[in-house]
Design a protein around this motif. Structure first.
Motif, short mmCIF file in Angstrom:
data_model
loop_
_atom_site.label_atom_id
_atom_site.label_comp_id
_atom_site.label_asym_id
_atom_site.label_seq_id
_atom_site.Cartn_x
_atom_site.Cartn_y
_atom_site.Cartn_z
N GLY A 215 -6.63 -9.52 43.78
CA GLY A 215 -5.49 -9.10 44.16
C GLY A 215 -5.17 -7.75 43.53
O GLY A 215 -5.82 -6.58 43.74
N CYS A 216 -4.61 -7.75 42.54
CA CYS A 216 -4.00 -6.50 41.65
C CYS A 216 -5.30 -5.95 40.87
O CYS A 216 -5.42 -4.92 40.56
CB CYS A 216 -2.77 -6.73 40.53
SG CYS A 216 -3.37 -7.78 39.31
N CYS A 221 -1.11 -10.36 39.21
CA CYS A 221 -0.75 -11.19 40.24
C CYS A 221 -1.13 -12.44 40.22
O CYS A 221 -0.73 -13.29 41.06
CB CYS A 221 -1.20 -10.39 41.64
SG CYS A 221 -2.91 -10.73 41.62
N MET A 222 -2.00 -13.07 39.39
CA MET A 222 -2.41 -14.49 38.98
C MET A 222 -3.33 -14.92 40.25
O MET A 222 -3.56 -15.97 40.40
CB MET A 222 -1.21 -15.33 38.93
CG MET A 222 -0.16 -15.04 38.03
SD MET A 222 -1.08 -15.00 36.37
CE MET A 222 -0.71 -16.72 35.98
N CYS A 224 -6.53 -14.59 40.66
CA CYS A 224 -7.90 -14.92 40.34
C CYS A 224 -8.09 -15.78 39.28
O CYS A 224 -8.98 -15.76 38.17
CB CYS A 224 -8.33 -13.46 39.82
SG CYS A 224 -7.66 -12.67 38.27
N CYS A 238 -9.99 -11.05 36.58
CA CYS A 238 -10.02 -9.86 36.45
C CYS A 238 -9.88 -9.25 35.15
O CYS A 238 -10.23 -8.00 34.89
CB CYS A 238 -8.95 -9.25 37.53
SG CYS A 238 -7.14 -9.45 36.92
FE1 FES Z 1 -4.28 -10.16 39.89
FE2 FES Z 1 -6.23 -11.03 38.61
S1 FES Z 1 -6.40 -10.31 40.47
S2 FES Z 1 -4.32 -11.15 38.27
#
Ligand code: FES
Length: 251
Positions: A215-216, A221-222, A224, A238
């Motif tokens: 995501g981010c 954003c958690m 991954c 990430c």
């Molecule tokens: Fe968002 Fe890893 S992609 S916390």
């Protein structure tokens, strides 16, 4: 430090089935990125950025090479860009491979499919410190094979394909026991491959790089997370990864 940067495309080529190599100029990323780090690439009209690992760096020419597979409309759009065009990235992102104390040791690189590219920049970096490099590269079929010659320039290289259409038939794990002695290993590829490798080499120091849709891309954003044996119970691919010590995460 991760920055928002603009990359200017210098070359873009299909080098294997649905596999694109892009060379793009950016002074900051070419100077700072270490092997195993990735670029979080923005694609126009798509909300989610795509994490793409860095396959090579040329510090003199200030270029970064990335390889990606066309798997959907986002990567198709990226593949349609031409030299002279630009795209935006966040990078260099994530934690890369630790290459400390590997000089003059013997190192096994094991890559599967689109997990092969980050191992090339790693292999070049290890070659610069006189590590002995053995590479095992696995692909689905002959049409998917890329970078064989480049890895051969670094050391002994074995190619395997799932269907036997090129190199040896089978999986990278079939070759590991035949390559002789090595002091440590680095691997990147699909999760089942990483699981099999870490299970095969429990006493050997190893680092694994995980592929994950993100995501981010910056730890917020958690999207991954992966279970970990360490305090906290999980790691973010990430920002804590994508590279981990083999014993750090539960695959
Ligand atoms: Fe968002 Fe890893 S992609 S916390």
């Amino acid at each position: 430090m991760i920055k928002k940067e603009t990359m200017i495309i210098e070359a873009i080529n299909r080098i294997a089935l649905d596999t694109v190599e892009m060379v793009a100029a950016n002074p900051y990323i070419s100077k700072t990125a270490i092997p195993g780090q990735f670029l979080h690439v923005a694609i126009q009209g798509h909300t989610l950025r795509r994490p793409i690992s860095i396959a090579d760096i040329d510090r003199e020419k200030e270029t970064v090479t990335i390889l990606f597979k066309i798997v959907g409309s986002g990567t198709e759009q990226l593949a349609a860009l031409s030299p002279g065009m630009t795209f935006n990235v966040l990078g260099p992102s994530g934690n890369g491979f630790n290459t400390a104390n590997k000089d003059k040791t013997s190192v096994l690189l094991i890559g599967g499919g689109i997990g092969v590219p980050p191992l090339y920049y790693l292999g070049k970096t290890l070659a610069d410190i006189d590590a002995e490099i053995i590479s095992i590269l696995g692909f689905q079929t002959k049409a998917n094979v890329f970078y064989e010659e480049r890895f051969r320039e670094l050391g002994e290289t074995y190619i395997v394909t799932d269907d036997g259409s090129y190199g040896k038939k089978g999986f990278v794990t079939d070759i590991i026991e035949t390559v002789g002695q090595f002091d440590s290993y680095y691997t990147c590829g699909p999760l089942p491959m990483l699981k099999a490798i870490t299970a095969m080499l429990p006493g050997t120091p190893g680092m694994i790089s995980l592929e994950q849709r993100m995501g981010c891309g910056v730890g917020a954003c958690m999207a991954c997370v992966i279970p970990s044996e360490e305090p906290g119970g999980y790691k973010k691919i990430c920002s804590d990864g994508p590279v981990f010590y083999a014993e750090e995460v539960s695959l």
